[in-house]
Motif scaffolding. Structure first.
Motif, PDB file in Angstrom:
ATOM      1  N   GLY A 435       0.820  -1.212   0.000  1.00 49.67           N
ATOM      2  CA  GLY A 435       0.000   0.000   0.000  1.00 49.67           C
ATOM      3  C   GLY A 435       0.846   1.251   0.000  1.00 49.67           C
ATOM      4  N   VAL A 436       1.916   1.261   0.791  1.00 53.50           N
ATOM      5  CA  VAL A 436       2.830   2.406   0.816  1.00 53.50           C
ATOM      6  C   VAL A 436       3.508   2.567  -0.540  1.00 53.50           C
ATOM      7  N   LEU A 437       3.965   1.448  -1.108  1.00 57.52           N
ATOM      8  CA  LEU A 437       4.678   1.483  -2.382  1.00 57.52           C
ATOM      9  C   LEU A 437       3.795   2.012  -3.508  1.00 57.52           C
ATOM     10  N   PHE A 438       2.573   1.492  -3.620  1.00 58.69           N
ATOM     11  CA  PHE A 438       1.675   1.939  -4.681  1.00 58.69           C
ATOM     12  C   PHE A 438       1.308   3.411  -4.507  1.00 58.69           C
ATOM     13  N   SER A 439       1.077   3.832  -3.267  1.00 58.14           N
ATOM     14  CA  SER A 439       0.721   5.231  -3.037  1.00 58.14           C
ATOM     15  C   SER A 439       1.875   6.153  -3.407  1.00 58.14           C
ATOM     16  N   MET A 440       3.111   5.756  -3.057  1.00 54.35           N
ATOM     17  CA  MET A 440       4.273   6.563  -3.428  1.00 54.35           C
ATOM     18  C   MET A 440       4.455   6.592  -4.939  1.00 54.35           C
ATOM     19  N   MET A 441       4.215   5.451  -5.579  1.00 57.74           N
ATOM     20  CA  MET A 441       4.355   5.390  -7.038  1.00 57.74           C
ATOM     21  C   MET A 441       3.367   6.340  -7.711  1.00 57.74           C
ATOM     22  N   LEU A 442       2.144   6.391  -7.197  1.00 56.55           N
ATOM     23  CA  LEU A 442       1.147   7.271  -7.779  1.00 56.55           C
ATOM     24  C   LEU A 442       1.464   8.736  -7.490  1.00 56.55           C
ATOM     25  N   ILE A 443       2.067   9.014  -6.334  1.00 59.77           N
ATOM     26  CA  ILE A 443       2.502  10.386  -6.063  1.00 59.77           C
ATOM     27  C   ILE A 443       3.552  10.814  -7.072  1.00 59.77           C
ATOM     28  N   PHE A 444       4.468   9.898  -7.410  1.00 55.53           N
ATOM     29  CA  PHE A 444       5.498  10.247  -8.375  1.00 55.53           C
ATOM     30  C   PHE A 444       4.940  10.395  -9.787  1.00 55.53           C
ATOM     31  N   GLY A 445       3.701   9.976  -9.981  1.00 53.35           N
ATOM     32  CA  GLY A 445       3.036  10.232 -11.250  1.00 53.35           C
ATOM     33  C   GLY A 445       2.483  11.631 -11.335  1.00 53.35           C
ATOM     34  N   LEU A 446       2.528  12.365 -10.186  1.00 53.18           N
ATOM     35  CA  LEU A 446       2.087  13.743 -10.154  1.00 53.18           C
ATOM     36  C   LEU A 446       3.259  14.665 -10.478  1.00 53.18           C
ATOM     37  N   PRO A 447       2.994  15.945 -10.735  1.00 53.61           N
ATOM     38  CA  PRO A 447       4.032  16.861 -11.209  1.00 53.61           C
ATOM     39  C   PRO A 447       4.994  17.312 -10.124  1.00 53.61           C
ATOM     40  N   TRP A 448       6.211  17.587 -10.528  1.00 49.87           N
ATOM     41  CA  TRP A 448       7.257  18.099  -9.643  1.00 49.87           C
ATOM     42  C   TRP A 448       7.812  19.387 -10.212  1.00 49.87           C
ATOM     43  N   HIS A 449       8.579  20.077  -9.404  1.00 50.12           N
ATOM     44  CA  HIS A 449       9.167  21.350  -9.807  1.00 50.12           C
ATOM     45  C   HIS A 449      10.568  21.113 -10.329  1.00 50.12           C
ATOM     46  N   ALA A 450      10.864  21.667 -11.503  1.00 49.92           N
ATOM     47  CA  ALA A 450      12.181  21.515 -12.121  1.00 49.92           C
ATOM     48  C   ALA A 450      12.924  22.845 -12.071  1.00 49.92           C
ATOM     49  N   ALA A 451      14.231  22.794 -12.339  1.00 48.71           N
ATOM     50  CA  ALA A 451      15.051  23.996 -12.274  1.00 48.71           C
ATOM     51  C   ALA A 451      14.619  25.040 -13.296  1.00 48.71           C
ATOM     52  N   ASP A 452      14.068  24.604 -14.419  1.00 48.57           N
ATOM     53  CA  ASP A 452      13.669  25.535 -15.461  1.00 48.57           C
ATOM     54  C   ASP A 452      12.216  25.971 -15.317  1.00 48.57           C
ATOM     55  N   GLY A 453      11.640  25.780 -14.136  1.00 52.79           N
ATOM     56  CA  GLY A 453      10.264  26.225 -13.891  1.00 52.79           C
ATOM     57  C   GLY A 453       9.331  25.052 -13.736  1.00 52.79           C
ATOM     58  N   TRP A 454       8.062  25.354 -13.603  1.00 53.47           N
ATOM     59  CA  TRP A 454       7.071  24.299 -13.416  1.00 53.47           C
ATOM     60  C   TRP A 454       6.887  23.520 -14.705  1.00 53.47           C
ATOM     61  N   HIS A 455       6.930  22.216 -14.628  1.00 52.64           N
ATOM     62  CA  HIS A 455       6.662  21.386 -15.791  1.00 52.64           C
ATOM     63  C   HIS A 455       5.709  20.289 -15.380  1.00 52.64           C
ATOM     64  N   ARG A 456       5.368  19.407 -16.297  1.00 51.30           N
ATOM     65  CA  ARG A 456       4.335  18.411 -16.025  1.00 51.30           C
ATOM     66  C   ARG A 456       4.892  17.008 -16.077  1.00 51.30           C
ATOM     67  N   ILE A 457       4.396  16.194 -15.179  1.00 51.96           N
ATOM     68  CA  ILE A 457       4.628  14.756 -15.228  1.00 51.96           C
ATOM     69  C   ILE A 457       3.257  14.119 -15.110  1.00 51.96           C
ATOM     70  N   GLY A 458       2.952  13.197 -15.988  1.00 55.38           N
ATOM     71  CA  GLY A 458       1.649  12.566 -15.930  1.00 55.38           C
ATOM     72  C   GLY A 458       0.544  13.471 -16.380  1.00 55.38           C
ATOM     73  N   GLY A 459       0.873  14.557 -17.094  1.00 52.91           N
ATOM     74  CA  GLY A 459      -0.150  15.400 -17.671  1.00 52.91           C
ATOM     75  C   GLY A 459      -0.746  16.412 -16.712  1.00 52.91           C
ATOM     76  N   LEU A 460      -0.240  16.489 -15.473  1.00 52.22           N
ATOM     77  CA  LEU A 460      -0.776  17.452 -14.517  1.00 52.22           C
ATOM     78  C   LEU A 460       0.233  18.573 -14.305  1.00 52.22           C
ATOM     79  N   PRO A 461      -0.225  19.819 -14.179  1.00 44.26           N
ATOM     80  CA  PRO A 461       0.708  20.926 -13.994  1.00 44.26           C
ATOM     81  C   PRO A 461       1.384  20.891 -12.635  1.00 44.26           C
ATOM     82  N   GLY A 462       2.659  21.294 -12.591  1.00 44.41           N
ATOM     83  CA  GLY A 462       3.425  21.265 -11.360  1.00 44.41           C
ATOM     84  C   GLY A 462       2.898  22.169 -10.275  1.00 44.41           C
ATOM     85  N   ILE A 463       2.007  23.096 -10.626  1.00 44.74           N
ATOM     86  CA  ILE A 463       1.417  23.981  -9.633  1.00 44.74           C
ATOM     87  C   ILE A 463       0.673  23.186  -8.562  1.00 44.74           C
ATOM     88  N   THR A 464       0.333  21.921  -8.875  1.00 43.17           N
ATOM     89  CA  THR A 464      -0.338  21.056  -7.899  1.00 43.17           C
ATOM     90  C   THR A 464       0.452  20.987  -6.600  1.00 43.17           C
TER      91      THR A 464
END
Length: 493
Positions: A435-464
């Motif tokens: 359960g922990v592993l799957f939840s973390m995996m799905l979190i990593f499917g969400l957007p993160w902040h990159a050095a060149d500004g907000w970008h998208r991972i999994g189709g969601l904006p990093g502003i999330t």
């Protein structure tokens, strides 16, 4: 007591069990089937009638069924943990209360504050989806449409200003939950029955119109869209899992009604597992049927199920399905607003928020103050924001709560193995880490902040993530500025 000691203080399981037996805040009016209906009502809704088609079109293609399966496995692991906790600690508050018993006050506060936002936003997301189906049904039956300004939020279409229908249903559900819980629960059970009949109709009729050629390729090759975002391929399947995840949980909302259950230690674990089992079977079937009926790109619609049957000229069944969709989505609104109000109530009852919110209605026995405030808040969010912007905020907090629950149930097995458990998670040393592993995996499917500004991972904006951090920072300010000093445990010390 030091600041760290105050953050780590917790209620004992025995204390919570004792409080559950003595508490007279709520009337115990809910049975097994009403609890199960709340769970099914929360799980089946926008996921089947909106997100399955939209995510097939945007990210996963026919493999959206795999997206639901991935999200469902993680959700099932968490569901088993919830089932054990709900039978052991039948107190309103769900993950917040369970965290308070095992991991301490600060972690409990973070989870409660987190879920308060997530549940409220789910109500707003679902209200927007409900509005889409109501307007589609209105157009089909009467040929009449609302004025452009009232059809949706700014940015959701030409001339749109405010989603009047979405705001109205949010306020109506808040009123229902303020009057009497059992009235709403009975109405919800009827609505859930209508919804299941509608989903069965989608599966039964749609199966005759499946063209297996529409399933090829099952996982469309990864492509970069005009917006610079990667779609399809396995990354698209994972991205869709992150988006649809909030559609495959909801059983946790029924645990917030623990103090309104007639036999909580017996019925809550059963209702959690039964609601998830029924819902997942329906999700997988509908995902396959929809993507088999029409090419998946044709499902990018505010009402994808309606669009699929319309494309095949099956107008005779569209009206019935739209009615079922409206009923089904209404039950999701009921379940999550019920859950949000009771988490708010639990936070206030423990002193972490002002106790003014922890007063039940003298006549109706409901937490009317948080319920009505939530009704106004969700009405404004649903009226003013497009569905995509709201949905992006929902998942990360709930995934974080699932990580806490899966961890806490394991910790408590080690710390207090002797406590009576009416349900025990099987193979817990495997289920909880999964359960922990799957939840973390799905979190990593969400957007993160990159050095060149907000970008998208999994189709969601990093502003999330930015918005989530802001909300949690506000929560920390409230806890250290108010909650820590006014906690009932602080007063006891």
């Amino acid at each position: 007591m030091s600041v760290l000691g105050r953050m780590l203080r917790h209620k004992s399981v025995e204390q919570l069990q004792s409080e559950a037996g003595k508490s007279g805040d709520f009337r115990r009016v809910l049975g097994l089937w009403q609890l199960t209906a709340i769970g099914i009502g929360a799980i089946i809704g926008v996921g089947i009638f909106v997100l399955a088609g939209q995510q097939a079109a945007a990210n996963a293609g026919p493999a959206v069924v795999l997206s639901f399966l991935i999200a469902g496995i993680g959700s099932a692991c968490a569901a088993l943990s919830y089932a054990e906790f709900s039978g052991m600690i039948p107190v309103t508050g769900s993950a917040y209360t369970y965290g308070y018993a095992v991991l301490g006050e600060f972690v409990a506060w973070v989870i409660g504050w987190d879920l308060l936002l997530e549940y409220a936003l789910i109500v707003a997301v679902v209200a927007i989806g409900w509005s889409g189906y109501v307007q589609a049904l209105l157009l089909q039956l009467t040929g009449w449409t609302l004025p452009s300004w009232a059809q949706g939020a700014i940015g959701s279409g030409h001339g749109h200003v405010f989603n009047v229908v979405a705001a109205a249903i949010s306020l109506l559900i808040a009123w229902m939950l303020t009057v009497k819980t059992e009235w709403g629960a009975r109405a919800n059970t009827v609505i859930v029955t209508i919804k299941i009949i509608g989903v069965a109709l989608v599966i039964g009729v749609g199966a005759f119109y499946v063209n297996t050629a529409n399933w090829h390729p099952f996982i469309p090759p990864a492509t970069t869209g005009a917006d610079g975002i990667m779609h399809y391929g396995w990354s698209g399947v994972l991205a869709a899992s992150s988006v649809v995840f909030f559609a495959v949980f909801g059983y946790d909302t029924l645990t917030t009604a623990a103090e309104e259950s007639r036999h909580p230690q017996r019925d809550l674990p059963r209702a959690v597992l039964l609601s998830l089992l029924v819902s997942m079977a329906l999700y997988l079937a509908v995902s396959l049927i929809l993507t088999g009926m029409v090419p998946f790109r044709e499902l990018n619609s505010p009402a994808p199920v309606d669009a699929a049957f319309k494309a095949l000229g099956l107008n005779w069944v569209r009206g019935v399905i739209n009615v079922a969709a409206i009923a089904g989505i209404t039950s999701v609104l009921f379940a999550f607003m019920l859950g949000a109000a009771r988490i708010w109530f639990a936070l206030a009852r423990d002193g972490l928020l002002p106790t003014w919110f922890a007063k039940v209605h003298p006549k109706h026995g409901t937490p009317h103050r948080p319920t009505l405030i939530l009704g106004v808040f969700t009405a404004l969010v649903a009226g003013l924001l497009p569905i995509g912007e709201v949905a992006e905020l929902v998942n990360i907090g709930t995934l974080s709560a699932f990580i806490v629950i899966c961890t806490a149930v394991l910790v408590l097995r080690v710390r207090k193995p002797q406590i009576r458990r009416s349900f025990r998670t099987p193979a817990i040393w495997l289920i909880s880490p999964l359960g922990v592993l799957f939840s973390m995996m799905l979190i990593f499917g969400l957007p993160w902040h990159a050095a060149d500004g907000w970008h998208r991972i999994g189709g969601l904006p990093g502003i999330t993530f930015e918005r989530f951090v802001i909300w949690m920072a506000l929560g920390c300010l409230i806890y250290f500025g108010y909650g820590m000093r006014h906690s009932k445990l602080e007063q006891g010390n």
